[in-house]
Design a protein around this motif. Sequence first.
Motif, PDB file in Angstrom:
ATOM      1  N   UNK A 179     -13.572  36.617 -16.420  1.00  0.00           N
ATOM      2  CA  UNK A 179     -14.023  38.039 -16.162  1.00  0.00           C
ATOM      3  C   UNK A 179     -15.593  38.159 -15.752  1.00  0.00           C
ATOM      4  N   UNK A 180     -15.919  39.090 -15.441  1.00  0.00           N
ATOM      5  CA  UNK A 180     -17.572  39.580 -14.817  1.00  0.00           C
ATOM      6  C   UNK A 180     -18.277  39.654 -16.270  1.00  0.00           C
ATOM      7  N   UNK A 181     -17.671  39.839 -17.361  1.00  0.00           N
ATOM      8  CA  UNK A 181     -18.616  40.166 -18.683  1.00  0.00           C
ATOM      9  C   UNK A 181     -19.570  39.063 -18.765  1.00  0.00           C
ATOM     10  N   UNK A 182     -20.606  39.645 -19.636  1.00  0.00           N
ATOM     11  CA  UNK A 182     -21.555  38.743 -20.254  1.00  0.00           C
ATOM     12  C   UNK A 182     -20.804  37.810 -21.184  1.00  0.00           C
ATOM     13  N   UNK A 183     -20.717  36.459 -21.227  1.00  0.00           N
ATOM     14  CA  UNK A 183     -20.014  35.681 -21.938  1.00  0.00           C
ATOM     15  C   UNK A 183     -20.990  34.983 -22.874  1.00  0.00           C
ATOM     16  N   UNK A 184     -20.729  35.250 -24.271  1.00  0.00           N
ATOM     17  CA  UNK A 184     -21.881  34.804 -25.365  1.00  0.00           C
ATOM     18  C   UNK A 184     -21.616  33.176 -25.362  1.00  0.00           C
ATOM     19  N   UNK A 185     -22.810  32.740 -26.211  1.00  0.00           N
ATOM     20  CA  UNK A 185     -22.719  31.276 -26.283  1.00  0.00           C
ATOM     21  C   UNK A 185     -21.445  30.991 -26.872  1.00  0.00           C
ATOM     22  N   UNK A 186     -20.987  29.430 -26.631  1.00  0.00           N
ATOM     23  CA  UNK A 186     -19.673  29.200 -27.104  1.00  0.00           C
ATOM     24  C   UNK A 186     -19.475  27.807 -26.798  1.00  0.00           C
ATOM     25  N   UNK A 187     -18.692  27.181 -27.432  1.00  0.00           N
ATOM     26  CA  UNK A 187     -17.930  26.142 -27.011  1.00  0.00           C
ATOM     27  C   UNK A 187     -16.745  26.066 -26.652  1.00  0.00           C
ATOM     28  N   UNK A 188     -16.230  25.407 -25.628  1.00  0.00           N
ATOM     29  CA  UNK A 188     -14.820  25.720 -24.917  1.00  0.00           C
ATOM     30  C   UNK A 188     -13.781  25.080 -26.041  1.00  0.00           C
ATOM     31  N   UNK A 189     -12.797  25.935 -25.969  1.00  0.00           N
ATOM     32  CA  UNK A 189     -11.447  25.623 -26.941  1.00  0.00           C
ATOM     33  C   UNK A 189     -11.664  25.159 -28.155  1.00  0.00           C
ATOM     34  N   UNK A 190     -12.329  26.050 -29.010  1.00  0.00           N
ATOM     35  CA  UNK A 190     -12.394  25.729 -30.412  1.00  0.00           C
ATOM     36  C   UNK A 190     -11.157  25.795 -31.116  1.00  0.00           C
ATOM     37  N   UNK A 191     -10.161  26.684 -30.399  1.00  0.00           N
ATOM     38  CA  UNK A 191      -8.842  26.764 -30.845  1.00  0.00           C
ATOM     39  C   UNK A 191      -8.173  25.321 -30.866  1.00  0.00           C
ATOM     40  N   UNK A 192      -8.563  24.366 -30.379  1.00  0.00           N
ATOM     41  CA  UNK A 192      -7.706  22.995 -30.404  1.00  0.00           C
ATOM     42  C   UNK A 192      -8.295  22.247 -31.860  1.00  0.00           C
ATOM     43  N   UNK A 193      -7.530  21.379 -32.233  1.00  0.00           N
ATOM     44  CA  UNK A 193      -7.834  20.319 -33.346  1.00  0.00           C
ATOM     45  C   UNK A 193      -8.883  19.597 -32.695  1.00  0.00           C
ATOM     46  N   UNK A 194      -8.894  19.012 -31.540  1.00  0.00           N
ATOM     47  CA  UNK A 194     -10.007  18.225 -31.185  1.00  0.00           C
ATOM     48  C   UNK A 194     -10.710  19.056 -29.829  1.00  0.00           C
ATOM     49  N   UNK A 195     -11.757  19.711 -29.922  1.00  0.00           N
ATOM     50  CA  UNK A 195     -12.409  20.235 -28.852  1.00  0.00           C
ATOM     51  C   UNK A 195     -12.822  19.449 -27.726  1.00  0.00           C
ATOM     52  N   UNK A 196     -12.496  19.613 -26.445  1.00  0.00           N
ATOM     53  CA  UNK A 196     -12.643  18.741 -25.201  1.00  0.00           C
ATOM     54  C   UNK A 196     -14.240  18.353 -25.511  1.00  0.00           C
ATOM     55  N   UNK A 197     -14.370  17.020 -25.037  1.00  0.00           N
ATOM     56  CA  UNK A 197     -15.703  16.308 -25.112  1.00  0.00           C
ATOM     57  C   UNK A 197     -16.887  16.674 -24.288  1.00  0.00           C
TER      58      UNK A 197
END
Length: 395
Positions: free
Chosen positions: A214-232
């Motif tokens: 989207x064009x929204x403001x995207x807050x600070x985050x890590x990608x795919x925290x929904x996975x058992x192992x987040x991408x490195x």
Amino acid sequence: MNAVDPSLQAAPIADWRTYPISADLVGLDATRDSLQVTWSDGRVSPFHYQWLRDNCPCSQCVYGVTREQLLEIVDVAEELAPQRTCIDEQGHLLIDWQGGHHSRFHPGWLRAHAYDLASRDERQAQRPQPQLWGAELAEQLPRFDYQAVLEDDGTLLRWLLAVRDLGLTQLVAVPASEGVLLRLAKRISFIRESNFGVLFDVQSKADADSNAYTAFNLPLHTDLPTRELQPGLQFLHCLVNDATGGESVFVDGFAIAEALHQESPELFDILCTTLVEFRNKSRNSDYRCLAPIIALDAEGRIGEVRMANFLRGPFDAPVERMPALYRAYRRFIALTREPRFRLQRRLEAGQLWCFDNRRVMHARSEFDPASGARHFQGCYVDRDELLSRIRVLQR
């Protein structure tokens, strides 16, 4: 220390590494259950007989092609004892075991794996440590030339070490063409595919399945925290960025976690021990993971940060713990908003971010899609692949 033939620097049937001889074996003292080894620098290293027999490097115990062990220690008598021990003319430790087996240990290998306190402390001190950073990194951000990384192993290694130690780097002079990112990522190793694809396109979409699209403001985050192992590692390659807004923001999650630890150990502990559910749902997928926001590694050091408020489910914690959990969570996010921790920079066409997604939180300011095109491509590579590539290059 005696001069050593360079050909003896490599231990036979080791693990493709060389083991420099930093000290000679000068004395052996057999006890009931261990061999006390004295080195030329005065250090004394006890080696239990079980350990020595378990690590025998001979071709009967280790397959020379794979360098993988054949012996299982349970197949050896529990009460082990050597018939004879000595230091041969080349400085190796020789052991003739009761029962007829013979072991020969390279002194460099033996010293590198000694487990006396001084040796273990020495190894700990030599392990790479993350270099924490804040806003000052904007003036010192490691930048690497794309073509040099592709063509020169020395440049590749320097880039990967910067990714490992700082967690954030930039590549420049990258062709602004779709798919170019694949060649760079494969310079490290395999690409990790997700439900967003091998390569994912970060651009505003009417039918978005993530706030990133989207064009929204995207807050600070890590990608795919929904996975058992987040991408490195995460790569973000800018193909075009003509829109108003949309600046990249980065924060060192390890620095935030350490700041919280120094300021309020009890709040730090809450984020290390409370499981939080992260969710990512679409028509065709439903990913969920329970994990702490700050994860410690096996040695008790900060090893991972997991954060995406827009993917977080309701807190589920004991009644008496809930107020403290909110205090900890609010304080963690408040720290990420302090200017001293934030690096903000616009990525232009032909530039690329590469960062440790399990450490560095990233954000994007709101942009106006009507003001111009904005198109990034991204992909993931696991941390294990980064570390493996570094070790192979360092050989």
